[in-house]
Design an enzyme around this catalytic site. Structure first.
Site, PDB file in Angstrom:
ATOM      1  N   GLU A  46       0.836  -1.198   0.000  1.00 23.51           N
ATOM      2  CA  GLU A  46       0.000   0.000   0.000  1.00 23.51           C
ATOM      3  C   GLU A  46       0.873   1.251   0.000  1.00 23.51           C
ATOM      4  O   GLU A  46       1.988   1.243   0.540  1.00 23.51           O
ATOM      5  CB  GLU A  46      -0.879  -0.008   1.272  1.00 23.51           C
ATOM      6  CG  GLU A  46      -1.817   1.188   1.358  1.00 23.51           C
ATOM      7  CD  GLU A  46      -2.891   1.035   2.444  1.00 23.51           C
ATOM      8  OE1 GLU A  46      -2.705   0.192   3.348  1.00 23.51           O
ATOM      9  OE2 GLU A  46      -3.903   1.758   2.375  1.00 23.51           O
ATOM     10  N   ASN A 192     -12.487  -0.887  -0.611  1.00 19.37           N
ATOM     11  CA  ASN A 192     -11.811  -1.476   0.550  1.00 19.37           C
ATOM     12  C   ASN A 192     -12.497  -1.012   1.833  1.00 19.37           C
ATOM     13  O   ASN A 192     -12.797   0.182   1.976  1.00 19.37           O
ATOM     14  CB  ASN A 192     -10.345  -1.004   0.575  1.00 19.37           C
ATOM     15  CG  ASN A 192      -9.635  -1.367   1.876  1.00 19.37           C
ATOM     16  OD1 ASN A 192      -9.310  -2.523   2.117  1.00 19.37           O
ATOM     17  ND2 ASN A 192      -9.392  -0.367   2.728  1.00 19.37           N
ATOM     18  N   GLU A 193     -12.710  -1.941   2.751  1.00 20.98           N
ATOM     19  CA  GLU A 193     -13.285  -1.611   4.063  1.00 20.98           C
ATOM     20  C   GLU A 193     -14.385  -0.552   3.946  1.00 20.98           C
ATOM     21  O   GLU A 193     -14.300   0.526   4.535  1.00 20.98           O
ATOM     22  CB  GLU A 193     -12.181  -1.163   5.050  1.00 20.98           C
ATOM     23  CG  GLU A 193     -11.274  -2.308   5.427  1.00 20.98           C
ATOM     24  CD  GLU A 193     -10.315  -2.012   6.595  1.00 20.98           C
ATOM     25  OE1 GLU A 193     -10.304  -0.885   7.121  1.00 20.98           O
ATOM     26  OE2 GLU A 193      -9.577  -2.929   6.977  1.00 20.98           O
ATOM     27  N   TYR A 256      -6.663  -8.892  11.724  1.00 19.54           N
ATOM     28  CA  TYR A 256      -5.343  -8.602  12.302  1.00 19.54           C
ATOM     29  C   TYR A 256      -5.188  -9.299  13.647  1.00 19.54           C
ATOM     30  O   TYR A 256      -6.167  -9.533  14.356  1.00 19.54           O
ATOM     31  CB  TYR A 256      -5.163  -7.086  12.458  1.00 19.54           C
ATOM     32  CG  TYR A 256      -4.913  -6.397  11.126  1.00 19.54           C
ATOM     33  CD1 TYR A 256      -3.649  -6.410  10.554  1.00 19.54           C
ATOM     34  CD2 TYR A 256      -5.941  -5.751  10.443  1.00 19.54           C
ATOM     35  CE1 TYR A 256      -3.409  -5.801   9.329  1.00 19.54           C
ATOM     36  CE2 TYR A 256      -5.713  -5.141   9.218  1.00 19.54           C
ATOM     37  CZ  TYR A 256      -4.449  -5.166   8.666  1.00 19.54           C
ATOM     38  OH  TYR A 256      -4.205  -4.569   7.453  1.00 19.54           O
ATOM     39  N   GLU A 313      -6.127  -8.876   4.077  1.00 16.24           N
ATOM     40  CA  GLU A 313      -5.275  -8.177   5.057  1.00 16.24           C
ATOM     41  C   GLU A 313      -5.238  -9.057   6.299  1.00 16.24           C
ATOM     42  O   GLU A 313      -6.288  -9.350   6.878  1.00 16.24           O
ATOM     43  CB  GLU A 313      -5.816  -6.792   5.410  1.00 16.24           C
ATOM     44  CG  GLU A 313      -5.657  -5.796   4.276  1.00 16.24           C
ATOM     45  CD  GLU A 313      -6.060  -4.369   4.636  1.00 16.24           C
ATOM     46  OE1 GLU A 313      -5.945  -3.974   5.812  1.00 16.24           O
ATOM     47  OE2 GLU A 313      -6.527  -3.677   3.720  1.00 16.24           O
ATOM     48  N   GLN A 361       2.036  -6.103   5.693  1.00 19.14           N
ATOM     49  CA  GLN A 361       2.211  -5.783   4.296  1.00 19.14           C
ATOM     50  C   GLN A 361       3.607  -6.219   3.853  1.00 19.14           C
ATOM     51  O   GLN A 361       4.406  -6.643   4.684  1.00 19.14           O
ATOM     52  CB  GLN A 361       2.014  -4.295   4.057  1.00 19.14           C
ATOM     53  CG  GLN A 361       0.620  -3.807   4.445  1.00 19.14           C
ATOM     54  CD  GLN A 361       0.280  -2.420   3.894  1.00 19.14           C
ATOM     55  OE1 GLN A 361       1.041  -1.824   3.135  1.00 19.14           O
ATOM     56  NE2 GLN A 361      -0.883  -1.896   4.299  1.00 19.14           N
TER      57      GLN A 361
HETATM   58  O1  AHR Z   1      -2.986  -2.314   6.389  1.00 13.36           O
HETATM   59  C1  AHR Z   1      -3.198  -1.062   6.978  1.00 13.36           C
HETATM   60  C2  AHR Z   1      -4.645  -0.585   6.890  1.00 13.36           C
HETATM   61  O2  AHR Z   1      -5.431  -1.422   7.680  1.00 13.36           O
HETATM   62  C3  AHR Z   1      -5.283  -0.637   5.527  1.00 13.36           C
HETATM   63  O3  AHR Z   1      -5.067   0.514   4.786  1.00 13.36           O
HETATM   64  C4  AHR Z   1      -6.742  -0.747   5.857  1.00 13.36           C
HETATM   65  O4  AHR Z   1      -7.473  -1.418   4.857  1.00 13.36           O
HETATM   66  C5  AHR Z   1      -6.755  -1.464   7.185  1.00 13.36           C
HETATM   67  O5  AHR Z   1      -7.606  -0.870   8.079  1.00 13.36           O
END
Ligand code: AHR
Length: 509
Positions: A46, A192-193, A256, A313, A361
């Site tokens: 990103e 995204n999101e 996450y 992610e 990432q």
């Molecule tokens: O990976 C970092 C951020 O986390 C990304 O931009 C977003 O999609 C997520 O909230």
């Protein structure tokens, strides 16, 4: 003492640690399951912090050796991972990115700001530069389009620009910019999101928008990207899998690993107590139940299994990730290597429904493969885990049962001591991956392959004396894989897995 000597000593000390025999792994090589799609080992890059600029792109005029702007050291290291797929340009950045800012002569491109309003985006890396990178890597492209601040027309134009053959005005513009042939866009994500940074929407509203965008994303049949809908929690998977049907090949989720489970005080990157070791591994293991929950909804709405669960992610997120400029740079230790390995085992188990994941990432951001500081580059323990698991890309998963597993307990938390995954790789060999989650006890694992006498095992083991062992720019070789081998004795193969270790071996049949 040299680094090599100290790591040999550390391994010798670990081998001398208490060993608990009893665990048996039974592999049924005659009943292969689903193929582990190589895209399960995808990456995410990103425009965030130094993830792209500095970390990978330094520009053609930089003193740092580069090829058309991309760092030779970083590209060389990434090639070793056989990166199958790269998601770009975001993340939250995708929903503020306007692709026309990133084409044409680099010195004429506008400078603007990223989503948080304070970081300059120089647009030196645009569509052509990104495809140059993934061509060098031999990877496929997963482009993420802009729903949040874009329009149907803008997204439709981008898809046409990338995929159309000669007759289209946008294909002619692409040719003027140096690329005659269409680019290959393997996957295209529509936003995204959307539940958060992409526009704070409800799933029903996004489902309507998705269908509208999808209708106008036209590409010649032979260049058609597979479309991905941006999901969220279970309610999003439910609505999207009902409303999008044949218009999507996948619904994304983001998951996450936060050591404390609390986003306000996430936990330390380094120097953590054992409590945060076990809580992190326990949190990472929740991925299994999360996938099961989403798959149950998909099985209800999509029994033909046409829709994949795309975990685009995932990875660790710690407190001291630098949030000063949304940089999210964080160190990476042995604990991250175990998180990656445990996650791979879960993805392999769900190979029939999880065809793609991209870790957050690739460079310098969150759970990265590589960290850079100007001309310096360091490979992280997560990098080495990805490297050790390369044989699992496109391998056939094999059923495996763990008998008499140990458990690792601290306070009120208990997790399985051993995690394992087996597959028949494209090279014909049978690979076994093992994780020992216990930070102080080695474990003996007896390996039994139905119908075969296994003669031995050879591969790599990644471990260290410290739970937070990590590589730095000053000391880049503190933790890296060591060679491992074992021979069967009396017709039985037993593998001693050190404490807090990741191991991948090829079995000699
Ligand atoms: O990976 C970092 C951020 O986390 C990304 O931009 C977003 O999609 C997520 O909230």
């Amino acid at each position: 003492m040299s680094v090599v000597k100290s790591s040999v000593l550390a391994l010798a000390m670990l081998a001398a640690a208490p060993v608990f025999a009893a665990v048996t792994i039974n592999i049924d090589a005659a009943k292969p399951g689903a193929v582990i799609n190589k895209n399960v080992y995808g990456q995410f890059a990103e425009h965030l912090g130094t993830g792209v600029y500095e970390g990978m792109w330094v520009g053609p005029k930089s003193d740092i050796p580069n090829t058309r702007g991309w760092r030779n050291d970083v590209v060389g290291a990434l090639k070793e991972l056989h990166v199958p797929l790269v998601r770009w340009p975001g993340g939250c950045f995708a929903d503020v990115y306007h692709w026309r800012d990133g084409i044409g002569p680099q010195d004429k491109r506008p400078h603007n700001v990223r989503s948080n309003g304070s970081v300059e985006e120089i647009n030196a890396v645009g569509t052509h530069e990104f495809f140059d990178l993934i061509d060098m890597l031999g990877a496929d492209a997963y482009i993420n389009g802009n729903v949040g601040t874009g329009s149907v027309q803008e997204m439709s134009d981008w898809v046409e620009y990338m995929t159309a053959d000669g007759g289209s005005p946008l294909a002619r513009l692409r040719a003027q910019n140096g690329r005659e042939k269409p680019f290959k866009v393997a996957y295209f994500g529509i936003g995204n999101e959307l539940w958060g940074c992409g526009g704070n929407m409800k799933p029903e509203y996004y489902a309507g928008l998705y269908n509208n965008y999808w209708t106008f994303l036209r590409a010649p049949e032979q260049h058609k990207p597979k479309m991905i809908a941006a999901g969220g929690d279970i309610s999003w998977t439910d609505v999207l899998s009902r409303d999008l049907k044949d218009r999507t090949t996948g619904i994304s989720i983001h998951q996450y690993t936060v050591p404390t489970g609390n986003w306000n005080i996430k936990g330390k990157t380094l120097g953590f107590e054992e409590g945060e070791w076990i809580s992190t591994l326990a949190a990472a293991s929740k991925m299994d139940q999360i996938i099961k929950d989403h798959v149950a909804v998909l099985d209800k709405n999509d029994p033909e299994k046409k829709i994949g669960l795309m975990i685009d992610e995932w990875g660790t997120w710690y407190d001291d990730a630098d949030t000063s400029s949304s940089a999210l740079f964080q160190q990476n230790s042995l604990r991250d290597a175990l998180v990656a390995a445990l996650s791979f085992h879960i993805f392999h188990e769900h190979a029939d429904r999880v065809p793609l994941t991209t870790i957050a990432q690739m460079v310098n951001v969150l759970q990265a493969m590589i960290l850079t500081d100007k001309e310096k580059m360091v490979l992280t323990p997560t990098y080495y885990t990805f490297q050790m698991y390369v044989p699992f890309q496109d391998a056939k998963s094999l059923p495996l049962a763990i008998k008499d597993n140990t458990s690792y307990t601290l306070g009120t938390t208990t997790i399985p001591g051993v995690s394992a995954s087996a597959a028949r790789a494209k090279d014909g060999k049978l690979y076994l991956a093992l994780v020992n989650t216990d930070p102080s006890k080695a474990v003996d694992v007896a390996v039994d392959v139905a119908g075969t006498k296994v003669k031995g095992a050879a591969g790599k083991v990644l471990t260290s004396a410290a739970m937070d062992a990590h590589n730095t720019f000053q000391n880049p070789q503190v933790i890296k894989p060591a060679a491992f081998s074992a021979r069967a004795a009396g017709g039985k193969l037993s593998i001693k897995v050190p404490a807090k270790a990741v191991m991948v071996v090829a079995l000699e049949e």
